[in-house]
Design a protein around this motif. Structure first.
Motif, PDB file in Angstrom:
ATOM      1  N   ALA A  74       0.831  -1.214   0.000  1.00 42.37           N
ATOM      2  CA  ALA A  74       0.000   0.000   0.000  1.00 42.37           C
ATOM      3  C   ALA A  74       0.863   1.261   0.000  1.00 42.37           C
ATOM      4  O   ALA A  74       0.583   2.223  -0.729  1.00 42.37           O
ATOM      5  N   GLN A  75       1.930   1.242   0.785  1.00 41.05           N
ATOM      6  CA  GLN A  75       2.827   2.397   0.828  1.00 41.05           C
ATOM      7  C   GLN A  75       3.527   2.578  -0.510  1.00 41.05           C
ATOM      8  O   GLN A  75       3.618   3.702  -1.034  1.00 41.05           O
ATOM      9  N   ALA A  76       4.028   1.491  -1.078  1.00 40.61           N
ATOM     10  CA  ALA A  76       4.713   1.571  -2.366  1.00 40.61           C
ATOM     11  C   ALA A  76       3.782   2.051  -3.468  1.00 40.61           C
ATOM     12  O   ALA A  76       4.168   2.866  -4.313  1.00 40.61           O
ATOM     13  N   ALA A  77       2.546   1.565  -3.471  1.00 37.50           N
ATOM     14  CA  ALA A  77       1.589   1.977  -4.493  1.00 37.50           C
ATOM     15  C   ALA A  77       1.277   3.469  -4.381  1.00 37.50           C
ATOM     16  O   ALA A  77       1.155   4.169  -5.397  1.00 37.50           O
ATOM     17  N   LEU A 117       3.289   5.831  -3.106  1.00 41.36           N
ATOM     18  CA  LEU A 117       4.473   6.565  -3.552  1.00 41.36           C
ATOM     19  C   LEU A 117       4.596   6.517  -5.070  1.00 41.36           C
ATOM     20  O   LEU A 117       4.985   7.508  -5.704  1.00 41.36           O
ATOM     21  N   SER A 118       4.277   5.385  -5.657  1.00 39.79           N
ATOM     22  CA  SER A 118       4.345   5.242  -7.110  1.00 39.79           C
ATOM     23  C   SER A 118       3.374   6.185  -7.801  1.00 39.79           C
ATOM     24  O   SER A 118       3.719   6.823  -8.810  1.00 39.79           O
ATOM     25  N   GLN A 119       2.170   6.285  -7.255  1.00 41.71           N
ATOM     26  CA  GLN A 119       1.185   7.199  -7.840  1.00 41.71           C
ATOM     27  C   GLN A 119       1.645   8.649  -7.705  1.00 41.71           C
ATOM     28  O   GLN A 119       1.540   9.440  -8.656  1.00 41.71           O
ATOM     29  N   GLU A 120       2.179   8.994  -6.538  1.00 42.89           N
ATOM     30  CA  GLU A 120       2.687  10.357  -6.327  1.00 42.89           C
ATOM     31  C   GLU A 120       3.829  10.658  -7.296  1.00 42.89           C
ATOM     32  O   GLU A 120       3.898  11.749  -7.885  1.00 42.89           O
ATOM     33  N   LEU A 121       4.711   9.700  -7.483  1.00 41.65           N
ATOM     34  CA  LEU A 121       5.855   9.888  -8.375  1.00 41.65           C
ATOM     35  C   LEU A 121       5.410  10.050  -9.825  1.00 41.65           C
ATOM     36  O   LEU A 121       5.921  10.923 -10.541  1.00 41.65           O
ATOM     37  N   THR A 122       4.483   9.237 -10.261  1.00 40.18           N
ATOM     38  CA  THR A 122       3.973   9.328 -11.632  1.00 40.18           C
ATOM     39  C   THR A 122       3.325  10.680 -11.882  1.00 40.18           C
ATOM     40  O   THR A 122       3.522  11.302 -12.941  1.00 40.18           O
ATOM     41  N   GLN A 123       2.552  11.150 -10.914  1.00 42.01           N
ATOM     42  CA  GLN A 123       1.910  12.467 -11.047  1.00 42.01           C
ATOM     43  C   GLN A 123       2.957  13.577 -11.097  1.00 42.01           C
ATOM     44  O   GLN A 123       2.823  14.530 -11.885  1.00 42.01           O
ATOM     45  N   ARG A 124       3.992  13.454 -10.293  1.00 45.26           N
ATOM     46  CA  ARG A 124       5.053  14.466 -10.291  1.00 45.26           C
ATOM     47  C   ARG A 124       5.777  14.505 -11.630  1.00 45.26           C
ATOM     48  O   ARG A 124       6.070  15.593 -12.162  1.00 45.26           O
TER      49      ARG A 124
END
Length: 281
Positions: free
Chosen positions: A141-144, A146-153
């Motif tokens: 859940a944490q990795a997912a 962070l991944s979404q935040e990174l993709t948006q960034r």
């Protein structure tokens, strides 16, 4: 009767020990044989060590490209288990190396190389089933998140700085990373560290460059090698039909292979090889 039982023994052993699916999924097979007038009736009892869901989830893959693609998909979804049915398995098939290549081709999900427990069924043969159990360095859940935040960034940076009319996207990626991300040899090796925390190692900056290039449709790979004998990560790009290299830790330029060599770079492997090797195994 003895001949029938020998044949049944041989058939059961073949399923459990030689057939890929049997070797992977079946614990043991028992049988009861009865002589009925002019024929024999055999009742089989099969004990499975895998669930029906696990068996149904097996994916067929032929060649390194297909295996790597399945590994990338698994890593992107932080899946704990991947089971592949490989049609042409050779002893040279290095699943761990393909996993590492897949990791460096999945920058939005690269938060630390997962530990892999790899089992191959059966021990011999061209057709094998490969079970890969993955343990990630953080909770799914944490990795997912962070991944979404990174993709948006990455998309925000592309929209704001890189996708402007007349902009050379690849050069803009190089300039953005070199100017906004602090290179720290001891820093974190993730694109998240580079694009959100703005401090990362060469590994993190190379993964960030890959993510930004992919966001803008530029062909890019992570390359591992050395710079003047020290471990280093950088990028290989295809720009207007030319192969160029970027090390945003060092400068904002795009360089030829000869220029990189002259500067002390020694290339190891590109971690996302070109497609087209699907039949190499």
């Amino acid at each position: 009767a003895d001949e029938v039982e020998r044949d049944l023994d041989a058939a059961c052993l073949e399923v459990v020990q030689e057939d890929p699916l049997g070797a992977y999924a079946v614990d043991y097979i028992k049988y009861d044989c009865s002589h009925i007038v002019s024929y024999y009736e055999a009742t089989l009892s099969i004990s499975y060590r895998r669930t029906a869901e696990q068996i149904a989830s097996i994916v067929s893959a032929t060649g390194s490209s297909a295996i790597r693609a399945e590994l990338q998909e698994a890593l992107a979804g932080f899946r704990p288990e991947l089971v592949l049915r490989i049609s042409y398995f050779s002893e040279g098939t290095d699943i761990q190396a393909l996993l590492e290549q897949a990791y460096y081709a999945t920058p939005a999900a690269a938060f630390g190389m997962p530990q892999a427990e790899i089992s191959v069924y059966p021990d011999e043969g061209q057709q094998r089933i490969v079970e890969i159990l993955l343990t990630y360095p953080m909770a799914t859940a944490q990795a997912a998140a962070l991944s979404q935040e990174l993709t948006q960034r990455a998309q925000e940076l592309a929209d704001t700085y890189l996708l402007r009319p007349g902009t050379d996207y690849a050069s803009a990626v190089a300039a953005l990373l070199h100017s906004q991300v602090t290179f720290d040899p001891q820093g974190a090796g993730t694109a998240y560290a580079a694009l959100i925390e703005e401090r990362a190692s060469s590994e993190g900056i190379a993964l960030a460059a890959l993510l930004l290039c992919r966001t803008g449709g530029v062909e890019c790979q992570v390359v591992r090698g050395t710079l003047n004998g020290e471990p280093r990560f950088w990028n290989q790009l295809r720009v207007e039909g030319k192969t160029l290299y970027l090390d945003a830790c060092a400068d904002s330029g795009l360089h030829t292979a000869q220029e990189m060599e002259e500067r002390g770079y020694l290339q190891g492997m590109a971690d996302a090889p070109e497609e087209g090797d699907a039949a190499e195994n």
